[in-house]
Design a protein around this motif. Structure first.
Motif, mmCIF file in Angstrom:
data_model
loop_
_atom_site.group_PDB
_atom_site.id
_atom_site.type_symbol
_atom_site.label_atom_id
_atom_site.label_comp_id
_atom_site.label_asym_id
_atom_site.label_seq_id
_atom_site.Cartn_x
_atom_site.Cartn_y
_atom_site.Cartn_z
ATOM 1 N N THR A 9 0.847 -1.185 0.000
ATOM 2 C CA THR A 9 0.000 0.000 0.000
ATOM 3 C C THR A 9 0.887 1.241 0.000
ATOM 4 O OG1 THR A 9 -1.657 -1.207 1.254
ATOM 5 C CG2 THR A 9 -1.864 1.175 1.215
ATOM 6 N N GLY A 10 0.601 2.186 -0.893
ATOM 7 C CA GLY A 10 1.388 3.408 -0.994
ATOM 8 C C GLY A 10 2.396 3.398 -2.135
ATOM 9 N N ASP A 11 2.674 2.231 -2.719
ATOM 10 C CA ASP A 11 3.594 2.156 -3.858
ATOM 11 C C ASP A 11 2.975 2.818 -5.092
ATOM 12 O OD1 ASP A 11 5.502 0.738 -2.482
ATOM 13 O OD2 ASP A 11 4.990 -1.214 -3.343
ATOM 14 N N THR A 12 3.821 3.376 -5.940
ATOM 15 C CA THR A 12 3.373 3.847 -7.246
ATOM 16 C C THR A 12 3.629 2.717 -8.228
ATOM 17 O OG1 THR A 12 3.980 6.102 -6.676
ATOM 18 C CG2 THR A 12 3.628 5.640 -8.998
ATOM 19 N N VAL A 75 6.980 1.180 -9.704
ATOM 20 C CA VAL A 75 7.787 2.238 -10.319
ATOM 21 C C VAL A 75 8.752 2.750 -9.261
ATOM 22 C CG1 VAL A 75 7.733 4.531 -11.373
ATOM 23 C CG2 VAL A 75 5.959 2.880 -11.913
ATOM 24 N N CYS A 76 10.042 2.789 -9.590
ATOM 25 C CA CYS A 76 11.064 3.271 -8.658
ATOM 26 C C CYS A 76 10.915 4.778 -8.462
ATOM 27 C CB CYS A 76 12.449 2.944 -9.202
ATOM 28 S SG CYS A 76 13.797 3.570 -8.188
ATOM 29 N N PRO A 77 10.873 5.248 -7.206
ATOM 30 C CA PRO A 77 10.742 6.687 -6.977
ATOM 31 C C PRO A 77 12.002 7.485 -7.334
ATOM 32 C CG PRO A 77 10.933 5.519 -4.888
ATOM 33 C CD PRO A 77 10.858 4.486 -5.959
ATOM 34 N N HIS A 78 13.154 6.813 -7.439
ATOM 35 C CA HIS A 78 14.411 7.509 -7.731
ATOM 36 C C HIS A 78 14.668 7.644 -9.231
ATOM 37 C CE1 HIS A 78 15.354 7.340 -3.493
ATOM 38 N NE2 HIS A 78 15.083 6.044 -3.506
ATOM 39 N N CYS A 79 14.583 6.509 -9.975
ATOM 40 C CA CYS A 79 14.866 6.570 -11.412
ATOM 41 C C CYS A 79 13.603 6.706 -12.252
ATOM 42 C CB CYS A 79 15.680 5.355 -11.854
ATOM 43 S SG CYS A 79 14.879 3.760 -11.622
ATOM 44 N N CYS A 102 18.480 0.813 -10.461
ATOM 45 C CA CYS A 102 19.377 1.830 -9.886
ATOM 46 C C CYS A 102 19.910 1.437 -8.511
ATOM 47 C CB CYS A 102 18.668 3.180 -9.828
ATOM 48 S SG CYS A 102 17.328 3.256 -8.640
ATOM 49 N N SER A 103 19.500 0.306 -7.977
ATOM 50 C CA SER A 103 19.966 -0.252 -6.695
ATOM 51 C C SER A 103 19.689 0.648 -5.478
ATOM 52 C CB SER A 103 21.461 -0.568 -6.753
ATOM 53 O OG SER A 103 21.683 -1.506 -7.771
ATOM 54 N N LYS A 104 18.660 1.515 -5.556
ATOM 55 C CA LYS A 104 18.259 2.321 -4.405
ATOM 56 C C LYS A 104 17.004 1.716 -3.813
ATOM 57 C CE LYS A 104 20.382 6.584 -5.948
ATOM 58 N NZ LYS A 104 20.179 7.946 -6.381
ATOM 59 N N SER A 105 16.739 2.011 -2.542
ATOM 60 C CA SER A 105 15.598 1.396 -1.867
ATOM 61 C C SER A 105 14.266 1.929 -2.395
ATOM 62 C CB SER A 105 15.680 1.637 -0.360
ATOM 63 O OG SER A 105 15.551 3.004 -0.085
ATOM 64 N N LEU A 106 13.274 1.038 -2.421
ATOM 65 C CA LEU A 106 11.935 1.404 -2.904
ATOM 66 C C LEU A 106 11.103 1.959 -1.775
ATOM 67 C CD1 LEU A 106 11.116 -1.602 -5.225
ATOM 68 C CD2 LEU A 106 11.683 0.685 -5.909
#
Length: 106
Positions: A9-12, A75-79, A102-106
């Motif tokens: 819940t809350g993910d894009t 969808v990754c919030p960073h890339c 991009c190996s950053k946390s989701l």
């Protein structure tokens, strides 16, 4: 039997197939038992509502319908790209989800 869903819940997420393909939205609810998710502004259905109280209006209301979780991708919030979530275990034993691109946390 325990059923897992790859979204929270809350993910894009972005829809991968069907008539709503390509649409992005925020996950409002997850139902692991059914393997379905409800996404904000996606898969709108017409719902007939009966007035329950005196003075309350009934009619046809647009609402988000549930869709299978296998049809969406996080969808990754960073890339900003749709990605499969990988898992990384930290030294303290906590498991975190990371973007495969991009190996950053989701």
């Amino acid at each position: 039997m325990i059923k897992k869903v790859h979204v929270k819940t809350g993910d894009t997420v972005v829809v991968l197939n069907g008539k709503e393909r390509g649409k992005k939205g925020k996950v409002l609810a997850v139902s692991p038992k059914e393997g379905k998710v409800i996404i904000e502004g996606v898969n709108m259905v017409s719902k007939h509502v009966k007035p329950r109280k005196m003075g309350e209006s009934g009619g046809i209301v647009k609402a988000e319908g549930a869709m299978y979780a296998c049809k969406v991708q996080v969808v990754c919030p960073h890339c900003g790209k749709p990605t499969r979530a990988a898992h990384q275990i930290a030294k303290d034993g906590k498991k975190t989800r990371i973007c495969k691109k991009c190996s950053k946390s989701l």
